[in-house]
Scaffold this motif. Structure first.
Motif, PDB file in Angstrom:
ATOM      1  N   VAL A 163       0.843  -1.204   0.000  1.00 55.29           N
ATOM      2  CA  VAL A 163       0.000   0.000   0.000  1.00 55.29           C
ATOM      3  C   VAL A 163       0.879   1.255   0.000  1.00 55.29           C
ATOM      4  O   VAL A 163       0.615   2.218  -0.727  1.00 55.29           O
ATOM      5  CB  VAL A 163      -0.974  -0.018   1.199  1.00 55.29           C
ATOM      6  CG1 VAL A 163      -1.632   1.329   1.405  1.00 55.29           C
ATOM      7  CG2 VAL A 163      -2.013  -1.095   1.007  1.00 55.29           C
TER       8      VAL A 163
ATOM      9  N   LEU B 175       0.975   4.129  -2.921  1.00 56.10           N
ATOM     10  CA  LEU B 175       0.730   5.543  -2.587  1.00 56.10           C
ATOM     11  C   LEU B 175       1.918   6.417  -2.965  1.00 56.10           C
ATOM     12  O   LEU B 175       1.747   7.541  -3.430  1.00 56.10           O
ATOM     13  CB  LEU B 175       0.415   5.694  -1.096  1.00 56.10           C
ATOM     14  CG  LEU B 175      -0.933   5.123  -0.648  1.00 56.10           C
ATOM     15  CD1 LEU B 175      -1.065   5.212   0.861  1.00 56.10           C
ATOM     16  CD2 LEU B 175      -2.069   5.852  -1.334  1.00 56.10           C
ATOM     17  N   ARG B 176       3.135   5.930  -2.782  1.00 58.90           N
ATOM     18  CA  ARG B 176       4.311   6.700  -3.183  1.00 58.90           C
ATOM     19  C   ARG B 176       4.336   6.890  -4.696  1.00 58.90           C
ATOM     20  O   ARG B 176       4.632   7.968  -5.201  1.00 58.90           O
ATOM     21  CB  ARG B 176       5.593   5.996  -2.742  1.00 58.90           C
ATOM     22  CG  ARG B 176       6.839   6.847  -2.999  1.00 58.90           C
ATOM     23  CD  ARG B 176       8.076   6.059  -2.840  1.00 58.90           C
ATOM     24  NE  ARG B 176       8.212   5.187  -4.004  1.00 58.90           N
ATOM     25  CZ  ARG B 176       9.290   4.495  -4.279  1.00 58.90           C
ATOM     26  NH1 ARG B 176      10.308   4.524  -3.485  1.00 58.90           N
ATOM     27  NH2 ARG B 176       9.345   3.744  -5.355  1.00 58.90           N
TER      28      ARG B 176
ATOM     29  N   ALA C  89       1.758   6.987  -6.638  1.00 62.14           N
ATOM     30  CA  ALA C  89       0.682   7.913  -6.999  1.00 62.14           C
ATOM     31  C   ALA C  89       1.071   9.361  -6.697  1.00 62.14           C
ATOM     32  O   ALA C  89       0.575  10.282  -7.329  1.00 62.14           O
ATOM     33  CB  ALA C  89      -0.597   7.550  -6.251  1.00 62.14           C
ATOM     34  N   ALA C  90       1.960   9.556  -5.742  1.00 63.39           N
ATOM     35  CA  ALA C  90       2.366  10.915  -5.373  1.00 63.39           C
ATOM     36  C   ALA C  90       3.397  11.491  -6.331  1.00 63.39           C
ATOM     37  O   ALA C  90       3.546  12.702  -6.421  1.00 63.39           O
ATOM     38  CB  ALA C  90       2.942  10.922  -3.955  1.00 63.39           C
TER      39      ALA C  90
END
Length: 160
Positions: free
Chosen positions: A86, A90-91, A93-94
């Motif tokens: 996860v 998320l990294r 997506a950033a």
């Protein structure tokens, strides 16, 4: 003349008084805005801390649920792998979308070396560069202004 000097003194005094009132007003307004922003920041920090503890409790619940059918170490390992995946997603997506190299980007035209251009897209402070420079009819001398054939550089021109 004495009367004008007296008025000039009153003008200076009035300007000083107005400046003092303006400084106090601005200072009070900034103090009030800072107080409101400090309260908002504290509420966001408390919200983030509560969310962190909620995430930890959720991870614990997942680990305990897995521990019902697996050994404790395996449940903890699976929970850690899921949380790591996860975090990786998320990294990714950033990150900005244009940071990955594209296929064929380093290839030049007819054996010439091509300089890699910086990534272009929303948020970049400059427009994207074309991959190949446009063909120039004539190279101007250094320091000379470029001119178009058939135009007089002394006459004003308008863009249409």
């Amino acid at each position: 003349m004495d009367r004008l000097d007296h008025l000039e003194h009153l003008d200076k005094h009035l300007v000083d008084e107005l400046a003092q009132v303006a400084r106090e007003t601005v200072r009070d307004e900034l103090r009030e805005q800072t107080r409101k922003q400090r309260r908002t920041a504290m509420l966001y920090a408390a919200s983030g801390a509560a969310a962190l503890y909620a995430g930890a409790a959720l991870a614990l619940a997942v680990g305990l649920a897995l521990a019902l059918g697996l050994p404790d170490w395996a449940a903890a390992l699976i929970t850690a792998v899921v949380l790591g995946a996860v975090a990786y997603v998320l990294r990714g997506a950033a990150r900005p979308g244009g940071s990955r190299p594209e296929a064929g980007q380093g290839a030049g035209v007819e054996g010439t070396a091509q300089v890699a251009a910086p990534p272009a897209g929303p948020g970049t402070p400059y427009p994207p560069m074309p991959p190949v420079a446009p063909a120039a009819t004539g190279t101007p001398e250094p320091g000379a202004a470029p001119t178009q054939a058939g135009t007089d550089p002394e006459q004003p021109h308008h863009r249409g």
